[in-house]
Motif scaffolding. Structure first.
Motif, PDB file in Angstrom:
ATOM      1  N   LEU A 106       0.718  -1.125   0.073  1.00 37.73           N
ATOM      2  CA  LEU A 106       0.167   0.073  -0.120  1.00 37.73           C
ATOM      3  C   LEU A 106       0.867   1.362   0.023  1.00 37.73           C
ATOM      4  O   LEU A 106       1.907   1.451   0.601  1.00 37.73           O
ATOM      5  CB  LEU A 106      -1.052  -0.133   1.215  1.00 37.73           C
ATOM      6  N   THR A 107       0.654   2.384  -0.886  1.00 36.08           N
ATOM      7  CA  THR A 107       0.974   3.615  -0.889  1.00 36.08           C
ATOM      8  C   THR A 107      -0.285   4.413  -0.847  1.00 36.08           C
ATOM      9  O   THR A 107      -1.297   4.255  -1.083  1.00 36.08           O
ATOM     10  CB  THR A 107       1.866   3.619  -2.112  1.00 36.08           C
ATOM     11  N   ALA A 108       0.069   5.778  -0.572  1.00 38.83           N
ATOM     12  CA  ALA A 108      -0.817   6.892  -0.490  1.00 38.83           C
ATOM     13  C   ALA A 108      -1.486   6.744  -1.770  1.00 38.83           C
ATOM     14  O   ALA A 108      -2.628   7.088  -2.093  1.00 38.83           O
ATOM     15  CB  ALA A 108      -0.121   8.138  -0.430  1.00 38.83           C
ATOM     16  N   ALA A 109      -0.653   6.648  -3.074  1.00 37.76           N
ATOM     17  CA  ALA A 109      -1.207   6.641  -4.409  1.00 37.76           C
ATOM     18  C   ALA A 109      -2.164   5.657  -4.752  1.00 37.76           C
ATOM     19  O   ALA A 109      -3.370   5.826  -5.160  1.00 37.76           O
ATOM     20  CB  ALA A 109      -0.098   6.727  -5.376  1.00 37.76           C
ATOM     21  N   ASN A 110      -1.961   4.435  -4.241  1.00 29.17           N
ATOM     22  CA  ASN A 110      -2.742   3.259  -4.758  1.00 29.17           C
ATOM     23  C   ASN A 110      -4.185   3.185  -3.601  1.00 29.17           C
ATOM     24  O   ASN A 110      -5.110   2.855  -4.217  1.00 29.17           O
ATOM     25  CB  ASN A 110      -2.254   1.992  -5.020  1.00 29.17           C
ATOM     26  N   VAL A 111      -3.748   3.794  -2.436  1.00 29.10           N
ATOM     27  CA  VAL A 111      -4.996   3.883  -1.705  1.00 29.10           C
ATOM     28  C   VAL A 111      -6.006   4.919  -2.320  1.00 29.10           C
ATOM     29  O   VAL A 111      -7.210   4.635  -2.050  1.00 29.10           O
ATOM     30  CB  VAL A 111      -4.444   4.110  -0.281  1.00 29.10           C
ATOM     31  N   ALA A 112      -5.733   5.867  -2.557  1.00 25.37           N
ATOM     32  CA  ALA A 112      -6.243   7.105  -2.996  1.00 25.37           C
ATOM     33  C   ALA A 112      -7.303   6.540  -4.395  1.00 25.37           C
ATOM     34  O   ALA A 112      -7.976   6.990  -4.568  1.00 25.37           O
ATOM     35  CB  ALA A 112      -5.442   8.345  -3.713  1.00 25.37           C
ATOM     36  N   ILE A 113      -6.640   5.610  -5.101  1.00 26.61           N
ATOM     37  CA  ILE A 113      -6.980   5.226  -6.498  1.00 26.61           C
ATOM     38  C   ILE A 113      -8.196   4.209  -5.973  1.00 26.61           C
ATOM     39  O   ILE A 113      -9.338   4.176  -6.549  1.00 26.61           O
ATOM     40  CB  ILE A 113      -6.201   4.588  -7.433  1.00 26.61           C
TER      41      ILE A 113
END
Length: 250
Positions: A203-210
C-alpha cells in the motif's frame, strides 16, 4: 457512470452501516492466531474476547462434502496428520488434532461460536467452496442472521465470480498481493466487490487514493508490527487484518 442495482445498493448500505466508515475495523486473522492456534474455536473465541469487529477464517470443501475451517491445503504443518485436506472424509478429519489438541471445526461450528457477535469474513481458500458457503449462509439467514453478518473474500477469482452469481447482496472483498492497481480495480468492479484486501506492504498513498476514488473499502492483511499498524492508520484504510486484535483496538 454505471447505475448500481437497487438490491446491490441496499446491500452496500447494510454492509457499510455494519462496518462504519468512521471506525477502523479490526479483523482478527484466522481468529486471533497470535494467541491461539489458527482457525480453531479457541482462536475465534479469543478474537471476540479481544474485541475484534470482524474475524477472518479459511474454508475448504472435503471429500464427503463438508465445509471445514483450515488454512493450508495440506495438514502437515500444524496437525498430527499428513496429506491434502480435501482428500479426507469428515470421519477421518474428526480424528485429526491441530496443535494444542484442537479439532478442525466446520464452518457451521464457527458460525455458532460467533453467534452474530462479529462479522464473519470467510475466505474461500479451496476450490468449489462458493456454492456450499452460500448455502450455509442462506441456512443461517433463515435462523435470523443477515447478509451484513457475513463477508466473502478470496484470491480465487472464479470462486468470487460464483458467489456473486449466487448473490448480489453478499459483501465481497478481493484479496490481492502484488497485482497492478489497474487490474485490481478492473477485477473489483467486475465482481461488484465492496472491498479490496491487499497485502499491507504494497500500500502507498497513491494506490490507496485510487481504491478510495473507485469506492472500495480497504482491508489490508496481515499487519502485526506497531510501525506497520501506524502506517496503515495514517493511510486511513477502512480496517486492518491482524493476528493481534488488541494491538489495534488499543
Amino acid at each position: 457512470m454505471k447505475i448500481i442495482k437497487p438490491v446491490l445498493a441496499l446491500s452496500l448500505a447494510l454492509f457499510f452501516s455494519n462496518c462504519s466508515s468512521n471506525k477502523l475495523v479490526v479483523c482478527g486473522h484466522r481468529g486471533a492466531m497470535g494467541h491461539a492456534t489458527e482457525n480453531t474455536l479457541a482462536s475465534i473465541e479469543k478474537a471476540i474476547e479481544l474485541k475484534a469487529d470482524m474475524l477472518e477464517i479459511d474454508v475448504f470443501k472435503i471429500k464427503t462434502g463438508e465445509m471445514v475451517v483450515f488454512h493450508d491445503d495440506a495438514l502437515d504443518r500444524i496437525t498430527n496428520a499428513k496429506g491434502k485436506i480435501e482428500e479426507y472424509s469428515f470421519e477421518e478429519l474428526r480424528k485429526v488434532l491441530v496443535a494444542g489438541q484442537h479439532q478442525i471445526p466446520t464452518l457451521q461450528e464457527v458460525i455458532e461460536t460467533i453467534n452474530r457477535k462479529v462479522v464473519l469474513n470467510i475466505e474461500l481458500k479451496g476450490a468449489n467452496t462458493a456454492t456450499d458457503t452460500y448455502k450455509i449462509i442462506e441456512e443461517y439467514k433463515r435462523k435470523g442472521w443477515k447478509n451484513k453478518d457475513f463477508f466473502i473474500s478470496s484470491f480465487r477469482i472464479s470462486e468470487l465470480q460464483k458467489m456473486r452469481s449466487l448473490s448480489n447482496e453478499i459483501a465481497i472483498g478481493l484479496l490481492t498481493y502484488k497485482d497492478p492497481i489497474e487490474d485490481v480495480i478492473k477485477t473489483g468492479k467486475e465482481l461488484k466487490a465492496q472491498a479490496i484486501n491487499p497485502y499491507h506492504k504494497t500500500l502507498t498513498a497513491a494506490n490507496v487514493a485510487i481504491m478510495k476514488a473507485n469506492n472500495f473499502k480497504i482491508y489490508p492483511w496481515t499487519a502485526n508490527e506497531p510501525a506497520d499498524i501506524k502506517n496503515l492508520k495514517e493511510l486511513k484504510v477502512s480496517g486492518i487484518i491482524t493476528d493481534y486484535p488488541e494491538r489495534i483496538v488499543k
